[in-house]
Design an enzyme around this catalytic site. Structure first.
Site: not given
Length: 430
Positions: A263-264, A284, A310, A329, A382
């Site tokens: 997500a997203p 997600d 999960d 991610d 990130c």
């Protein structure tokens, strides 16, 4: 469960709405994007941009505003009056950082006191703001001499200094800037130069990126409703650094690909733009955010299987499948996207980092058996903190014998006209 105070101001006062949003973030722990969406129906279309400017701006310069309020008040506002503290921030921010005339900023902020049902504090708010107007130059100098001019919590400055002894000041400075707006052009519809011409026809100027074939940076950010053919799926708003994920993954048509913590859905859709015939599973843990994946796929007219799951427990949803490629991610501190989400500075705690590192490691080690022999896994965050990035991958490689790092790890740092802070490691199963 903490119940949030919801205020629907009547009469309408956008300063009162802004103070409610700031209260929800700093006192209730909401993310700024969530707090803004909670109030979306209370904000008129013409005021939406100003509300965002004020709320994002306050999160960027929070220590400065706190310094001025503490300097001007003998006692802090506490308890049920705390929201007026945030109303003062709204007033001072407007005076310092917006083009709202000073008298209007003061007057409308003072009117917000009644809307917030605190009429007894009206005189105090008026007095503090008018004193600030008189002493603004002196207080600003005092802040530069004595205040927290990094505009970051001290624990985070210390960690960034330790990780980047030569670049830490630049990173801090860049975090405090407004982010550039990057677009990802869907090359199934347009080449980047052709879409650039389409933007130009709408008087929107942009700059292409010689190193990234899908990316355009707008010279001045605009609302997505101004982007030509946005609803048709021709273009997606996505940071330059985030666009690297799908390119590094190198998806191929016909492959079974897992986008984990998807997500997203920006990376999910990019994978399918590059390989429209790939079989993509997007997973997600957050049911609300999973809806965003479906919305993005629908807008771009792309197909993927989307499920709530999960990452720690792939046995519950993978059904024994092995994937040709996995994009992980990983949940992270988001310290690389602070300029885009400045509330991260005040919502994140230093104790969160060790917990996140352990969670990332669990997901990475638990998903690895679901990668085919010879398959590729991209580990992405990130974050700019080594614990979540380089050190995490070194730890993983030390205990997983069939994992091999392809090329060097990539650590992007936030740059003024570049991308956000992202980390990538490309692993193959030998």
């Amino acid at each position: 469960m903490v119940l949030k105070t919801q205020i629907k101001p009547k009469p309408y006062n956008l300063r009162a709405i802004c103070s409610q949003i700031i209260y929800d973030v700093l006192d209730q722990g909401s993310s700024l994007s969530s707090a803004l969406s909670q109030q979306a129906n209370n904000i008129t279309d013409k005021d939406r941009a100003l509300v965002q400017e004020i709320c994002f701006g306050i999160m960027r310069v929070l220590p400065e505003l706190e310094f001025y309020i503490q300097s001007l008040m003998a006692k802090p506002l506490t308890g049920k009056n705390r929201i007026i503290h945030y109303l003062l921030m709204v007033g001072i921010y407007q005076i310092l950082y917006t083009r709202v005339p000073e008298h209007a900023a003061v007057g409308d902020t003072v009117n917000g006191v009644n809307v917030l049902r605190k009429p007894a504090l009206k005189g105090m708010v008026n007095g503090v703001l008018r004193t600030f107007l008189r002493e603004k130059a002196e207080l600003t100098q005092l802040f530069l001499a004595k205040g927290n001019t990094s505009l970051h919590p001290s624990w985070l400055v210390k960690r960034i200094k330790h990780a980047y002894p030569n670049d830490w000041q630049t990173i801090i400075d860049n975090n405090n800037q407004k982010p550039p707006m990057w677009l990802r052009v869907n090359r199934q519809y347009y080449s980047v130069p052709d879409y650039q011409m389409l933007l130009q026809s709408q008087n929107i100027s942009s700059t292409s990126d010689p190193q990234l074939s899908s990316a355009l940076q707008l010279d001045v950010p605009v609302g997505v409703n101004k982007l030509p053919e946005f609803e048709r799926g021709v273009v997606t708003v996505q940071d330059r650094s985030a666009q690297q994920a799908a390119f590094l993954l190198e998806p191929q048509n016909g492959e079974l690909i897992l986008d984990l913590c998807a997500a997203p859905g920006g990376k999910t859709t990019h994978i399918l733009e590059l390989a429209p015939q790939a079989n993509v599973l997007a997973v997600d843990i957050d049911p609300e955010r999973v809806k965003r994946i479906d919305e993005n796929l629908s807008r771009l007219k792309l197909n993927a299987q989307v499920i709530v799951g999960d990452g720690i427990a792939p046995e519950q949803w993978a059904h024994g499948q092995q994937f040709d490629r996995i994009l992980l991610d990983a949940p992270c501190s988001a310290t690389g996207v602070i300029r885009r989400h400045p509330d991260i500075k005040w919502l994140r705690r230093e104790s969160d980092i060790a917990e996140l590192v352990q969670l990332q490691f669990q997901i990475l080690t638990n998903i690895w058996p679901y990668l085919k022999s010879g398959g590729t896994l991209i580990y992405a965050t990130c974050s700019i903190l080594p614990d979540e990035n380089r050190l995490q991958i070194e730890r993983f490689l030390a205990i997983v014998p069939d994992a091999k790092l392809v090329n060097d790890i990539i650590q992007y740092l936030p740059t003024i006209n570049g991308g956000d802070g992202f980390f990538y490691a490309k692993l193959i199963k030998t």
